[in-house]
Each structure stands twice: as structure tokens, then as C-alpha cells.
Design a protein around this motif. Structure first.
Motif, short mmCIF file in Angstrom:
data_model
loop_
_atom_site.label_atom_id
_atom_site.label_comp_id
_atom_site.label_asym_id
_atom_site.label_seq_id
_atom_site.Cartn_x
_atom_site.Cartn_y
_atom_site.Cartn_z
N ALA A 315 0.86 -1.19 0.00
CA ALA A 315 0.00 0.00 0.00
C ALA A 315 0.89 1.24 0.00
O ALA A 315 2.03 1.21 0.46
CB ALA A 315 -0.91 -0.01 1.22
N GLU A 316 0.34 2.35 -0.52
CA GLU A 316 1.12 3.57 -0.64
C GLU A 316 0.43 4.72 0.07
O GLU A 316 -0.78 4.92 -0.08
CB GLU A 316 1.33 3.91 -2.11
N ILE A 317 1.18 5.48 0.87
CA ILE A 317 0.65 6.65 1.57
C ILE A 317 0.86 7.87 0.68
O ILE A 317 1.95 8.02 0.10
CB ILE A 317 1.38 6.87 2.91
N PRO A 318 -0.12 8.76 0.54
CA PRO A 318 0.14 10.02 -0.18
C PRO A 318 1.31 10.76 0.47
O PRO A 318 1.37 10.90 1.69
CB PRO A 318 -1.17 10.80 -0.01
N VAL A 319 2.23 11.22 -0.35
CA VAL A 319 3.45 11.85 0.17
C VAL A 319 3.12 13.12 0.97
O VAL A 319 3.84 13.48 1.91
CB VAL A 319 4.42 12.17 -0.99
N GLY A 320 2.00 13.77 0.63
CA GLY A 320 1.59 14.96 1.37
C GLY A 320 1.31 14.67 2.83
O GLY A 320 1.54 15.53 3.70
N ILE A 321 0.81 13.46 3.11
CA ILE A 321 0.53 13.08 4.50
C ILE A 321 1.84 12.91 5.27
O ILE A 321 1.97 13.33 6.42
CB ILE A 321 -0.31 11.78 4.55
N VAL A 322 2.85 12.30 4.62
CA VAL A 322 4.16 12.14 5.26
C VAL A 322 4.77 13.51 5.56
O VAL A 322 5.28 13.75 6.66
CB VAL A 322 5.11 11.32 4.36
N VAL A 323 4.70 14.42 4.59
CA VAL A 323 5.24 15.77 4.80
C VAL A 323 4.49 16.48 5.92
O VAL A 323 5.09 17.16 6.75
CB VAL A 323 5.16 16.59 3.49
N SER A 324 3.16 16.31 5.96
CA SER A 324 2.36 16.94 7.02
C SER A 324 2.70 16.40 8.39
O SER A 324 2.77 17.14 9.37
CB SER A 324 0.86 16.76 6.74
N VAL A 325 2.90 15.07 8.48
CA VAL A 325 3.27 14.46 9.76
C VAL A 325 4.59 15.03 10.27
O VAL A 325 4.78 15.27 11.46
CB VAL A 325 3.37 12.92 9.62
#
Length: 339
Positions: A315-325
Motif C-alpha cells: 500500500a502507498e501513503i500520499p506523500v503529502g501526509i508524510v510531509v504533514s506528519v
């Protein structure tokens, strides 16, 4: 003492180090994914001796996505530098101010009315899409500027109005998404969360000219950003056409953010964090700050994309969520520090 410490920093060495870190992260990311490719096989593939599968994975999927990550990281970082410079506010960011939301709304409208699906983009549409993003981002910026104007634009009013515009465009996006069919709704939601969905070379070629043209122009305008940081009265006293330069710089920030959103979706906080990290490394002089922010932004998004692809693989997480975290805690820290 702090001044002497700042002077002792070697900006060239810092930039070279950042570049080396980007290269290392790039090659590590090439090996990672659902299909793991050992480093020796990556090298063989680049030398034309790899298998058809490795060539397909590397050249058709991973490489264009990673190049786009670098371009978007650089573009959003410089957009953040400009916005923080013209507003004299360290909390400014194209995502927080609503510029990303304006671009995102325009792109979703374009896709919905002209294509019907996020996956149905033709070659011409890929190159047209950044112009729609620019139009949406410009509309957001004009609204911010007009509503914030009162005998000039103060930094605090610019930020507060920007946050309001961001909320308004966000609400419009939700209303519009509710009219989509479920499949397109899910695609739009993932994209707006910051998903680098343009994973082919056409998207690279559509984004590249914007970055290659706008960042050097911004670098030429660096001295005006330095002067604007002194305050409007001082800048005017030094012979600077303050409002003219602020409008020009704002347009550059909007164009960079819009072109990045067109391919990378709504990636927030990168334009906030990258300039701050770059400022800590080389200081506030924009001739050094802008190229350092380019490298920091590229490194951050490249690393975040590698995490997004592999953390919950397959599964892949949207990169924007990683940056937001990663970026949200830093935003809270800046808020607390400001108060």
C-alpha cells in the motif's frame, strides 16, 4: 557571538553536502519499492545490461516520479521563501495561505469537465493543466492581496486573510467533490492529500520549464527580498518600488506553487519547513537562502516520497501526509515560539 557563529558557516560546503545527500537518497530510493532491485542490478540497467522488467520499473515508473519529487520539492521551497520574504512572516506557506487550494480547485475542475477522470489525461492536457493551476493559484493570490489591502499590505493581515481564503477554497473543493462519482471522488481526495500521481516523463517535461525558468528569475530578484525584509518604509527610502516588487514576487510564488500542485497535489508544510531549515544553515541572505532552500526542499520531498512508497508497502501513503506528519509539529513549534 551568534554573529561570529553565523559568519563561520561555509555555504558552499553546506550546499555540496545537501547535494550529496540528495544523490544518496536518490540511489537508495531507486532500490526500494514493491519490486526490490539490488544496487548492482540498478547499475547494470543504467549501463543497458538490465532485464526488461528492471528497465520498465526504473525508467518508466521510478525515475520520472523521483525527478518530479525533486522538481516539486524545489518549487514549493522557493515559493515558501518568497512568501515568507514578502510577508516578513515565518509562518507563510503556499499551502497555509490558500494558494495550493486555489490551484487544486482549478485542476480538479479542469479534470472533471474536460477529462472526466484523473487517469484519463491526454498528452496535451498534461501540458495545459499547469496553466489552469496557475489561474486558480492566481485567483487565490489576488483575493488574498485585495482583501488584505488597507493602505498597503501588512504581514499579519496577509497571513490571516490567506488562512481564511484557504478555508473557503477548501470548502469549495469539498462541495465540488461531493458531485463526483465515487471513483473520481476517491482519486481526487488522494491527489489533494498530496499524491505524486504523474509518474511518467510527460509530467516531468510539463513541470520542468516552470522550475527552470522561475527559480532563476527569483534568484535575480533576491536583492529585493533582502530589502523588503527591512520593512516597507526602509525599502521605500532605499528607492525600491515596494508594491510593484511585492506583486512581482507574489506572482513568482504563485506560479511555482501552481505548477507544483498541478502534478503533486496539495502538499502542505514543505514550503514552510524548507525555508526555515535553509535559513538555519546559511542565514537570511536570499542569494544564499534560495539555492539552499531548493536543495533542502528537493531532499525533503525525495525522502518523504521514499517513505510514502515503502512504509506500508505494497500500500502507498500520499506523500503529502508524510510531509504533514513531519511538518505539522514544526508549524506548532513556530506558533509557540512566535507567542
Amino acid at each position: 557571538m551568534q554573529h561570529l557563529k553565523q559568519k563561520s558557516k561555509n555555504p558552499v560546503l553546506i550546499m555540496v553536502t545537501l547535494f550529496v545527500l540528495i544523490v544518496i537518497t536518490f540511489f537508495i530510493s531507486l532500490n526500494l519499492g514493491v519490486i526490490r532491485i539490488p544496487p548492482i542490478d540498478v547499475l547494470k540497467t543504467f549501463l543497458g545490461q538490465g532485464t526488461d522488467r528492471d528497465q520498465l520499473v526504473l525508467f518508466d515508473f521510478r525515475l520520472p516520479r523521483m525527478v518530479i519529487s525533486i522538481l516539486i520539492g524545489a518549487g514549493l521551497a522557493v515559493s515558501g521563501v518568497i512568501l515568507q520574504g514578502i510577508s516578513r512572516n515565518g509562518l507563510a506557506d503556499p499551502g497555509i495561505l490558500g494558494i495550493n487550494a486555489g490551484a487544486g480547485l482549478a485542476v480538479v475542475l479542469f479534470i472533471y469537465f474536460f477529462q472526466g477522470s484523473l487517469t484519463g489525461l491526454g498528452t496535451l492536457s498534461i501540458f495545459i493543466m499547469p496553466f489552469f493551476a496557475l489561474a486558480g493559484a492566481t485567483l487565490a493570490a489576488v483575493l488574498i492581496y485585495v482583501l488584505a489591502w488597507k493602505d498597503g499590505v501588512t504581514p499579519v493581515r496577509l497571513i490571516l486573510v490567506g488562512i481564511g481564503i484557504n478555508a473557503a477554497f477548501g470548502a469549495a473543493l469539498i462541495i465540488f467533490q461531493l458531485k463526483m462519482n465515487p471513483r473520481d471522488f476517491m482519486q481526487a481526495t488522494i491527489w489533494l492529500a498530496g499524491s505524486i500521481w504523474g509518474t511518467n516523463w510527460k509530467f516531468v517535461f510539463a513541470t520542468l520549464p516552470w522550475i527552470l525558468i522561475l527559480i532563476p528569475i527569483t534568484l535575480l530578484k533576491a536583492r529585493y527580498l533582502n530589502v523588503l525584509n527591512l520593512g516597507d518604509q526602509t525599502a521605500t527610502g532605499l528607492g525600491t518600488a515596494v508594491e510593484k516588487e511585492r506583486r512581482t514576487l507574489l506572482l513568482l510564488a504563485v506560479a511555482l506553487a501552481g505548477s507544483c500542485v498541478a502534478v503533486g497535489g496539495g502538499i502542505s508544510f514543505l514550503g514552510l519547513v524548507a525555508p526555515h531549515l535553509a535559513r538555519r544553515l546559511v542565514g537570511p541572505k536570499h542569494q544564499l537562502l534560495i539555492p539552499t532552500a531548493v536543495l533542502v526542499g528537493a531532499l525533503l520531498l525525495l525522502a518523504a516520497d521514499a517513505i510514502a512508497k515503502n512504509l506500508l508497502s505494497p500500500a502507498e501513503i500520499p506523500v503529502g501526509i508524510v510531509v504533514s506528519v513531519l511538518g505539522a509539529p514544526y508549524f506548532i513549534y513556530l506558533l509557540m515560539k512566535a507567542n
